[in-house]
Design a protein around this motif. Structure first.
Motif, short mmCIF file in Angstrom:
data_model
loop_
_atom_site.label_atom_id
_atom_site.label_comp_id
_atom_site.label_asym_id
_atom_site.label_seq_id
_atom_site.Cartn_x
_atom_site.Cartn_y
_atom_site.Cartn_z
N ALA A 16 -5.07 117.85 -56.02
CA ALA A 16 -3.87 117.14 -56.50
C ALA A 16 -3.18 116.41 -55.34
N ALA A 17 -3.10 117.07 -54.19
CA ALA A 17 -2.47 116.44 -53.03
C ALA A 17 -3.29 115.25 -52.55
N ARG A 23 -3.56 107.70 -54.61
CA ARG A 23 -2.88 106.94 -55.66
C ARG A 23 -1.56 106.36 -55.16
N ASP A 24 -0.74 107.22 -54.53
CA ASP A 24 0.63 106.82 -54.24
C ASP A 24 0.76 106.16 -52.86
N THR A 42 -14.77 120.05 -58.59
CA THR A 42 -13.97 119.19 -59.46
C THR A 42 -13.81 117.86 -58.72
N VAL A 43 -14.01 116.76 -59.43
CA VAL A 43 -14.07 115.43 -58.81
C VAL A 43 -12.96 114.54 -59.32
N VAL A 44 -12.34 113.80 -58.42
CA VAL A 44 -11.51 112.65 -58.80
C VAL A 44 -12.20 111.41 -58.23
N PHE A 45 -12.44 110.43 -59.08
CA PHE A 45 -13.06 109.18 -58.65
C PHE A 45 -11.96 108.20 -58.25
N GLU A 57 -13.11 118.97 -54.82
CA GLU A 57 -12.46 120.26 -54.57
C GLU A 57 -13.41 121.36 -55.03
N PRO A 58 -13.54 122.44 -54.25
CA PRO A 58 -14.44 123.51 -54.67
C PRO A 58 -14.06 124.07 -56.05
N LEU A 59 -15.07 124.39 -56.84
CA LEU A 59 -14.87 124.96 -58.18
C LEU A 59 -15.80 126.16 -58.32
N GLY A 60 -15.22 127.30 -58.62
CA GLY A 60 -16.04 128.49 -58.88
C GLY A 60 -16.44 129.23 -57.61
N GLU A 61 -17.09 130.35 -57.82
CA GLU A 61 -17.43 131.29 -56.74
C GLU A 61 -18.47 130.72 -55.78
#
Ligand code: CO
Length: 134
Positions: A16-17, A23-24, A42-45, A57-61
């Protein structure tokens, strides 16, 4: 052999950061976060006029980027992705030249639904390289 730069992937602890910075502060067009459990991220394009940035961002174990983010708490460039026309031909040429292909050497379906392979950073100037068939 390699074509366009498809994306640069930046691994971060706080998606998010990182998204807010792009974005900002940088004024870029960003996607919603997209969880990809099969890839442990988890991906933000971030869409730029000539390429993309992927914020991971890492997702899961068992996330493959968890160790990287531990070592780089401020985030860091994780890999670059180049486009190729024929991933099998590219793989075979790279292997013939002595490059190490990660995993079992068979292409996997990547974040864009296209076949990808990763190449050992020690063979490519210290940079993890992804090739994607487009
Ligand atoms: Co990638």
């Amino acid at each position: 052999m390699i074509g366009r730069l498809n994306h640069v992937a930046i691994a971060v602890k706080d998606l998010a950061a990182a998204t807010a910075i792009y974005r900002d502060t940088l004024g870029a067009e960003v996607s919603e976060p997209l969880p990809q459990p099969a890839h442990g991220v988890t991906v933000v394009f971030v869409q730029l006029p000539n390429t993309k940035i992927e914020l991971l961002e890492p997702l899961g174990e068992n996330s493959t980027i968890a160790g990287f983010v531990e070592k780089n708490p401020a985030g860091g460039i994780h890999h670059v992705c180049y486009e190729v026309e024929d991933i099998i031909a590219a793989r075979d040429k790279l292997k013939a030249d002595g490059a190490r292909v990660l995993g079992n050497g068979e292409p996997k379906i990547g974040a864009h639904g296209k076949p990808v392979l990763f190449l050992h950073p020690k063979d490519f100037c210290g940079t993890l390289v992804e090739i994607e068939q487009v």
